[in-house]
Design a protein around this motif. Structure first.
Motif, PDB file in Angstrom:
ATOM      1  N   GLU A   1     -42.715 -81.998 -19.284  1.00 22.99           N
ATOM      2  CA  GLU A   1     -42.340 -83.217 -19.998  1.00 22.99           C
ATOM      3  C   GLU A   1     -43.217 -84.395 -19.577  1.00 22.99           C
ATOM      4  OE1 GLU A   1     -38.704 -85.417 -18.290  1.00 22.99           O
ATOM      5  OE2 GLU A   1     -38.339 -83.321 -17.743  1.00 22.99           O
ATOM      6  N   TYR A   2     -43.399 -85.323 -20.499  1.00 25.27           N
ATOM      7  CA  TYR A   2     -44.234 -86.498 -20.229  1.00 25.27           C
ATOM      8  C   TYR A   2     -43.587 -87.370 -19.158  1.00 25.27           C
ATOM      9  CZ  TYR A   2     -46.480 -91.032 -20.834  1.00 25.27           C
ATOM     10  OH  TYR A   2     -47.140 -92.215 -20.607  1.00 25.27           O
ATOM     11  N   THR A   3     -44.402 -87.833 -18.222  1.00 28.69           N
ATOM     12  CA  THR A   3     -43.928 -88.766 -17.195  1.00 28.69           C
ATOM     13  C   THR A   3     -44.757 -90.043 -17.294  1.00 28.69           C
ATOM     14  OG1 THR A   3     -45.458 -87.828 -15.557  1.00 28.69           O
ATOM     15  CG2 THR A   3     -43.229 -86.924 -15.627  1.00 28.69           C
ATOM     16  N   PRO A   4     -44.115 -91.204 -17.274  1.00 28.91           N
ATOM     17  CA  PRO A   4     -44.867 -92.460 -17.398  1.00 28.91           C
ATOM     18  C   PRO A   4     -45.664 -92.764 -16.138  1.00 28.91           C
ATOM     19  CG  PRO A   4     -42.562 -92.911 -16.970  1.00 28.91           C
ATOM     20  CD  PRO A   4     -42.666 -91.427 -17.163  1.00 28.91           C
ATOM     21  N   PRO A   5     -46.711 -93.586 -16.246  1.00 31.95           N
ATOM     22  CA  PRO A   5     -47.467 -94.003 -15.053  1.00 31.95           C
ATOM     23  C   PRO A   5     -46.548 -94.730 -14.076  1.00 31.95           C
ATOM     24  CG  PRO A   5     -48.654 -94.561 -17.070  1.00 31.95           C
ATOM     25  CD  PRO A   5     -47.279 -94.127 -17.490  1.00 31.95           C
ATOM     26  N   SER A   6     -46.868 -94.657 -12.785  1.00 33.75           N
ATOM     27  CA  SER A   6     -46.003 -95.262 -11.764  1.00 33.75           C
ATOM     28  C   SER A   6     -46.188 -96.764 -11.647  1.00 33.75           C
ATOM     29  CB  SER A   6     -46.270 -94.610 -10.403  1.00 33.75           C
ATOM     30  OG  SER A   6     -47.615 -94.801 -10.016  1.00 33.75           O
ATOM     31  N   GLY A   7     -47.197 -97.320 -12.310  1.00 29.28           N
ATOM     32  CA  GLY A   7     -47.365 -98.774 -12.316  1.00 29.28           C
ATOM     33  C   GLY A   7     -48.450 -99.297 -11.405  1.00 29.28           C
ATOM     34  N   SER A   8     -49.176 -98.426 -10.728  1.00 28.16           N
ATOM     35  CA  SER A   8     -50.250 -98.881  -9.848  1.00 28.16           C
ATOM     36  C   SER A   8     -51.407 -99.445 -10.673  1.00 28.16           C
ATOM     37  CB  SER A   8     -50.747 -97.718  -8.985  1.00 28.16           C
ATOM     38  OG  SER A   8     -51.882 -98.093  -8.242  1.00 28.16           O
ATOM     39  N   ILE A   9     -52.035-100.512 -10.163  1.00 29.13           N
ATOM     40  CA  ILE A   9     -53.191-101.106 -10.843  1.00 29.13           C
ATOM     41  C   ILE A   9     -54.461-100.916 -10.015  1.00 29.13           C
ATOM     42  CG2 ILE A   9     -51.820-102.802 -12.095  1.00 29.13           C
ATOM     43  CD1 ILE A   9     -52.602-104.860  -9.969  1.00 29.13           C
ATOM     44  N   LYS A  10     -54.375-100.083  -9.002  1.00 27.56           N
ATOM     45  CA  LYS A  10     -55.522 -99.842  -8.123  1.00 27.56           C
ATOM     46  C   LYS A  10     -56.642 -99.154  -8.898  1.00 27.56           C
ATOM     47  CE  LYS A  10     -56.660 -97.932  -3.598  1.00 27.56           C
ATOM     48  NZ  LYS A  10     -57.920 -97.339  -4.032  1.00 27.56           N
ATOM     49  N   ARG A  11     -57.870 -99.593  -8.661  1.00 23.77           N
ATOM     50  CA  ARG A  11     -59.019 -99.027  -9.347  1.00 23.77           C
ATOM     51  C   ARG A  11     -59.686 -97.951  -8.491  1.00 23.77           C
ATOM     52  NH1 ARG A  11     -62.124-104.280 -12.034  1.00 23.77           N
ATOM     53  NH2 ARG A  11     -60.363-104.966 -13.349  1.00 23.77           N
TER      54      ARG A  11
END
Length: 588
Positions: free
Chosen positions: A200-210
């Motif tokens: 099942e699809y899981t959303p990104p955890s929200g990290s903005i690290k490049r």
């Protein structure tokens, strides 16, 4: 054309969990890794000659490990920034493309292209790893993670066993037709792609690290973050040591079989299959023992057993009948050692950096693989030790790690030992278990006897520190037990507000994520709790850590003696006990 959405929906409507699809996907990937690595080794030996086999195995080993060292950190960043499920699907498609490259490498009999294909195969595995482990808390309930990890590890080592066998079997039945052999790997990859769509699809955890090519700096920063999470950094180091241990055993087992046992290299390979089978079995056992909570107390216990087995392998190196069960037991203990660590890393890692933590763990783990290769060369090639003596040297390292973990996980070990003793000593009935919170709490109960500590350790799964009113003189053995459990003797509750040392110790314990149990002599528990609430300094500590106060009542019955032999024996050991956990009391 194929409707992709309908294709994905087909898998999601089936009564199969996302974890099952993940487990099958990673099983097929691990199976492919092990088949293809050996196929390339066989192919290169055919092309370059058997006399260069040592160079071939060392080169292929280094090439396969290199992507894990180079890309683990950025793979963790990808897992934290994007959907882990989508990354898994991407890596499986990449694996299919790499297997197609492998077909071409064998068709053109290109040595260089074979090395490139192996590097690409390892690269997709390195990208896959952080997402595979990082997605677990997103698709599996927290209390089921230890058992799920046990299944995941068991299937991984089952893939190693089957893959090691199939690589030789396919090479034999195709008369070293590597094109047909690689075609089987391509079909396995295709099956892996299909299974990955079922997750099942899981959303990104929200990290903005490049992404950052300076991955060593990222790993260092991640380890610094891990240091501030209780027990997380030791768990990461322990997990890395396991791969070092396993890699050395894998590299040393065939020379050991040939030198000490007089077996052929092929027969020696079956000994490693025993190790893999043992690790898979141990992984399942660790999952069952842990149940709904990660049981880190198993780790030092298993490490101690591994240390003993390594020394015994050297001591009984000439006896195949003893070596076989020893290697199997070593594998079982290895699985029991690894699963609690992996589960704890997944659960304890901060959500926004879980992928990076797992990637850093992978980097250290595969650094351990390189160190194992260097250690084998140093011991055998430079110092000139026999293969069986190498196991004793490894036993020394394992012994040092056991001592380290005995200190780092002391509270987990004492709780684990206390839980076992509780189950052996008592037949316990519980009431109000729903009142036990998942976070550290303050338990207040009447102190009736020394074994009250065992009852409390057996009733819940968090680490616990005991504070007991020092109103009586204890026997020598009881003092040693209390010392093992790190019991703190305190004055009567009325004077706690004046005892800053005890209050500071309680605050420090709660800050480390450890529950507190205060044993009092007064049967009126409510009166004792009111005295605690009247202490401003004590209440400030409890408020700072949002700690609930839980009254506990302990009652014990008498042993029964009028039974036949076995029931009578068990009843003479088991004491009936009744524990009641009342509604938590909030701090006003």
């Amino acid at each position: 054309m194929v409707d992709t959405q309908k294709f994905i929906q087909y898998f999601r409507t089936k009564k199969i969990t996302s974890f099952t699809y993940l487990n099958i996907t990673q099983f097929l990937g691990a199976l492919n890794d092990n088949i293809y690595k050996l196929l390339i080794a066989f192919f290169l030996i055919q092309q370059l000659g058997a006399d260069r086999s040592y160079l071939i195995f060392s080169t292929t080993g280094a090439i396969f490990v290199l992507p894990f060292l180079l890309f683990s950190s950025n793979s963790g960043t990808l897992a934290d920034r994007f959907s882990k499920r989508n990354i898994i699907v991407f890596t499986k498609i990449l694996e299919l493309l790499v297997m197609s490259m492998g077909l071409m490498a064998f068709a053109f009999e290109s040595v260089a292209f074979s090395y490139v294909t192996l590097f690409m195969m390892a690269t997709q595995s390195a990208i896959f790893g952080p997402s595979k482990y990082g997605i677990m808390p997103e698709i599996v309930e927290i209390e089921k993670i230890p058992r799920a990890n046990g299944l995941l590890t068991s299937f991984t080592f089952l893939a190693i066993i089957i893959g090691t066998f199939l690589a030789s079997f396919i090479t034999d039945i195709t008369d070293r037709n590597f094109i047909l052999a690689a075609l089987s790997c391509t079909l396995i990859s295709l099956a892996g792609v299909m299974m990955s769509f079922g997750i099942e699809y899981t959303p990104p955890s929200g990290s903005i690290k490049r992404l950052d090519v300076r991955f060593l700096r990222d790993i260092y920063k991640t380890l610094k973050v891990s240091y501030h999470v209780p027990s997380l950094l030791p768990a990461i180091l322990g997990s890395a040591f396991f791969l070092f241990l396993g890699a050395y055993v894998q590299l040393n087992i065939i020379p050991f079989a040939m030198e000490a046992l007089g077996l052929t290299d092929v027969q020696g390979g079956y000994l490693f299959l025993l190790t893999a089978l043992g690790i898979g079995t141990g992984a399942v056992l660790a999952g069952r023992i842990s149940g709904k909570v990660v049981e880190l107390g198993i780790v030092p216990t298993a490490a101690c057993g591994i240390t003993i087995c390594l020394f015994l392998i050297d001591y009984y190196s000439s006896s195949l009948t003893i070596i076989i069960p020893l290697i199997l037991i070593t594998g079982i203990l290895g699985g029991m050692y690894q699963i609690p660590l992996d589960s704890f890393i997944q659960i304890a890692s901060p959500n926004e950096s879980r992928g990076q933590v797992i990637a850093a763990t992978n980097f250290l783990s595969f650094s351990g693989v390189l160190l194992a290769s260097m250690m084998l060369y140093l011991l055998s090639g430079v110092i000139g030790l026999r293969a069986d003596q190498g196991f004793s040297v490894l036993g020394v390292f394992a012994g040092c790690v056991t001592i380290y973990f005995s200190f780092q996980f002391y509270d987990y070990v004492s709780r684990f030992v206390g839980m076992i003793l509780s189950k052996l000593h008592f037949s316990t009935t519980y009431e109000g278990l729903d009142n036990i919170p998942s976070e550290p709490a303050l338990y207040v109960c009447q102190h009736t006897a020394w074994n009250d500590t065992l009852l409390m350790l057996g009733a819940q799964r968090l680490r616990m520190r005991f504070f007991i009113q020092n109103e009586q003189e204890h026997k020598g053995w009881m003092k040693r037990l209390y010392k093992f459990l790190r019991v703190v003797f305190i004055p009567e509750v009325e004077t706690l507000s004046d005892n800053l040392e005890s209050i500071h110790s309680i605050g420090k314990t709660l800050r480390r994520g450890i529950s507190i149990c205060i044993f009092v002599e007064n049967m009126a528990i409510e009166d004792e709790i009111n005295m605690i609430l009247s202490s401003t300094a004590f209440c400030d500590v409890l408020k700072a850590h949002e700690t609930k106060i839980i009254p506990v009542k302990i009652e014990k019955g008498a042993k029964e003696k009028s039974h036949r032999f076995l029931p009578m024996l068990m009843n003479r050991i088991h004491i009936p006990a009744y524990l009641t956990f009342y509604q938590p009391k909030e701090i006003a």
